[in-house]
Design a protein around this motif. Structure first.
Motif, PDB file in Angstrom:
ATOM      1  N   TRP A  18       0.833  -1.206   0.000  1.00  0.00           N
ATOM      2  CA  TRP A  18       0.000   0.000   0.000  1.00  0.00           C
ATOM      3  C   TRP A  18       0.866   1.255   0.000  1.00  0.00           C
ATOM      4  O   TRP A  18       0.538   2.254  -0.646  1.00  0.00           O
ATOM      5  N   ARG A  19       1.992   1.217   0.713  1.00  0.00           N
ATOM      6  CA  ARG A  19       2.900   2.371   0.690  1.00  0.00           C
ATOM      7  C   ARG A  19       3.490   2.583  -0.700  1.00  0.00           C
ATOM      8  O   ARG A  19       3.627   3.717  -1.153  1.00  0.00           O
ATOM      9  N   ARG A  20       3.860   1.504  -1.367  1.00  0.00           N
ATOM     10  CA  ARG A  20       4.363   1.633  -2.745  1.00  0.00           C
ATOM     11  C   ARG A  20       3.294   2.213  -3.654  1.00  0.00           C
ATOM     12  O   ARG A  20       3.582   3.031  -4.529  1.00  0.00           O
ATOM     13  N   THR A  21       2.055   1.786  -3.455  1.00  0.00           N
ATOM     14  CA  THR A  21       0.955   2.332  -4.243  1.00  0.00           C
ATOM     15  C   THR A  21       0.823   3.821  -4.004  1.00  0.00           C
ATOM     16  O   THR A  21       0.635   4.600  -4.953  1.00  0.00           O
ATOM     17  N   VAL A  25       1.070   6.807  -6.734  1.00  0.00           N
ATOM     18  CA  VAL A  25      -0.008   7.785  -6.928  1.00  0.00           C
ATOM     19  C   VAL A  25       0.536   9.202  -6.768  1.00  0.00           C
ATOM     20  O   VAL A  25       0.177  10.110  -7.525  1.00  0.00           O
ATOM     21  N   THR A  26       1.424   9.408  -5.813  1.00  0.00           N
ATOM     22  CA  THR A  26       2.021  10.723  -5.610  1.00  0.00           C
ATOM     23  C   THR A  26       2.862  11.133  -6.810  1.00  0.00           C
ATOM     24  O   THR A  26       2.792  12.283  -7.260  1.00  0.00           O
ATOM     25  N   ALA A  27       3.634  10.208  -7.351  1.00  0.00           N
ATOM     26  CA  ALA A  27       4.451  10.518  -8.530  1.00  0.00           C
ATOM     27  C   ALA A  27       3.575  10.881  -9.721  1.00  0.00           C
ATOM     28  O   ALA A  27       3.849  11.852 -10.437  1.00  0.00           O
ATOM     29  N   VAL A  28       2.509  10.140  -9.931  1.00  0.00           N
ATOM     30  CA  VAL A  28       1.603  10.447 -11.044  1.00  0.00           C
ATOM     31  C   VAL A  28       0.935  11.801 -10.826  1.00  0.00           C
ATOM     32  O   VAL A  28       0.794  12.595 -11.770  1.00  0.00           O
ATOM     33  N   ALA A  29       0.537  12.097  -9.602  1.00  0.00           N
ATOM     34  CA  ALA A  29      -0.100  13.390  -9.315  1.00  0.00           C
ATOM     35  C   ALA A  29       0.862  14.537  -9.596  1.00  0.00           C
ATOM     36  O   ALA A  29       0.473  15.555 -10.184  1.00  0.00           O
ATOM     37  N   LEU A  30       2.107  14.384  -9.193  1.00  0.00           N
ATOM     38  CA  LEU A  30       3.089  15.442  -9.452  1.00  0.00           C
ATOM     39  C   LEU A  30       3.345  15.612 -10.946  1.00  0.00           C
ATOM     40  O   LEU A  30       3.460  16.741 -11.441  1.00  0.00           O
ATOM     41  N   LEU A  31       3.437  14.508 -11.667  1.00  0.00           N
ATOM     42  CA  LEU A  31       3.649  14.600 -13.115  1.00  0.00           C
ATOM     43  C   LEU A  31       2.458  15.241 -13.820  1.00  0.00           C
ATOM     44  O   LEU A  31       2.635  16.065 -14.728  1.00  0.00           O
ATOM     45  N   LEU A  32       1.239  14.865 -13.403  1.00  0.00           N
ATOM     46  CA  LEU A  32       0.053  15.488 -14.001  1.00  0.00           C
ATOM     47  C   LEU A  32      -0.007  16.979 -13.684  1.00  0.00           C
ATOM     48  O   LEU A  32      -0.341  17.798 -14.556  1.00  0.00           O
ATOM     49  N   ALA A  33       0.304  17.345 -12.459  1.00  0.00           N
ATOM     50  CA  ALA A  33       0.285  18.765 -12.083  1.00  0.00           C
ATOM     51  C   ALA A  33       1.318  19.546 -12.893  1.00  0.00           C
ATOM     52  O   ALA A  33       1.044  20.662 -13.347  1.00  0.00           O
ATOM     53  N   ARG A  34       2.494  18.979 -13.087  1.00  0.00           N
ATOM     54  CA  ARG A  34       3.516  19.664 -13.882  1.00  0.00           C
ATOM     55  C   ARG A  34       3.081  19.788 -15.336  1.00  0.00           C
ATOM     56  O   ARG A  34       3.253  20.834 -15.963  1.00  0.00           O
ATOM     57  N   GLY A  53      -5.091  17.515  -7.120  1.00  0.00           N
ATOM     58  CA  GLY A  53      -4.859  17.509  -5.679  1.00  0.00           C
ATOM     59  C   GLY A  53      -5.983  16.834  -4.902  1.00  0.00           C
ATOM     60  O   GLY A  53      -5.730  16.099  -3.945  1.00  0.00           O
ATOM     61  N   LEU A  54      -7.213  17.060  -5.323  1.00  0.00           N
ATOM     62  CA  LEU A  54      -8.346  16.422  -4.645  1.00  0.00           C
ATOM     63  C   LEU A  54      -8.330  14.912  -4.836  1.00  0.00           C
ATOM     64  O   LEU A  54      -8.577  14.150  -3.893  1.00  0.00           O
ATOM     65  N   VAL A  55      -8.046  14.471  -6.053  1.00  0.00           N
ATOM     66  CA  VAL A  55      -7.977  13.026  -6.306  1.00  0.00           C
ATOM     67  C   VAL A  55      -6.823  12.411  -5.513  1.00  0.00           C
ATOM     68  O   VAL A  55      -6.946  11.333  -4.925  1.00  0.00           O
ATOM     69  N   TRP A  56      -5.695  13.113  -5.467  1.00  0.00           N
ATOM     70  CA  TRP A  56      -4.546  12.621  -4.707  1.00  0.00           C
ATOM     71  C   TRP A  56      -4.897  12.515  -3.215  1.00  0.00           C
ATOM     72  O   TRP A  56      -4.568  11.526  -2.563  1.00  0.00           O
ATOM     73  N   LEU A  87     -10.348   7.685 -12.625  1.00  0.00           N
ATOM     74  CA  LEU A  87     -10.332   9.143 -12.652  1.00  0.00           C
ATOM     75  C   LEU A  87      -8.954   9.670 -13.012  1.00  0.00           C
ATOM     76  O   LEU A  87      -8.817  10.605 -13.807  1.00  0.00           O
ATOM     77  N   TYR A  88      -7.898   9.052 -12.447  1.00  0.00           N
ATOM     78  CA  TYR A  88      -6.534   9.427 -12.826  1.00  0.00           C
ATOM     79  C   TYR A  88      -6.291   9.192 -14.313  1.00  0.00           C
ATOM     80  O   TYR A  88      -5.713  10.016 -14.997  1.00  0.00           O
ATOM     81  N   CYS A  89      -6.719   8.048 -14.805  1.00  0.00           N
ATOM     82  CA  CYS A  89      -6.531   7.736 -16.230  1.00  0.00           C
ATOM     83  C   CYS A  89      -7.270   8.746 -17.109  1.00  0.00           C
ATOM     84  O   CYS A  89      -6.732   9.205 -18.120  1.00  0.00           O
TER      85      CYS A  89
END
Length: 98
Positions: A18-21, A25-34, A53-56, A87-89
């Motif tokens: 779960w921590r790896r997940t 998710v954090t890496a994908v959120a940062l990449l999407l935000a950038r 940010g809300l989805v994250w 939603l991320y996809c």
């Protein structure tokens, strides 16, 4: 002959997964935000970053809850997890198409 795993090892492995997940998710959120900040005008970019940010935040809450209750089956939270992934996809696809 292999020895059985020590008691509690399965729970620890599940918590680590779960921590790896959450890290993914954090890496994908940062990449999407950038991606949003670089390719969209300021106002839509701010709205999109807020949505990411809300989805994250929802994903973090779900993962933390699952880590606390790892001994119980996933049950009702599976649709929420699948919904967050979809939603991320969808957000990533929309950002790449714009």
């Amino acid at each position: 002959m292999s020895r059985p795993a020590p008691p509690g090892a399965q729970i620890e492995r599940t918590q680590l997964s779960w921590r790896r997940t959450l890290v993914s998710v954090t890496a994908v959120a940062l990449l999407l935000a950038r991606l949003v900040a670089v390719h969209l005008p300021p106002v839509p970019a701010a709205c999109a970053v807020a949505a990411v940010g809300l989805v994250w935040a929802a994903a973090v809450r779900l993962v933390r809850h699952r880590m606390r209750t790892v001994a119980t089956p996933i049950g009702r939270e599976l649709p929420v997890l699948v919904g967050l992934i979809l939603l991320y996809c969808a957000m990533g696809t929309l950002l790449l198409m714009s």
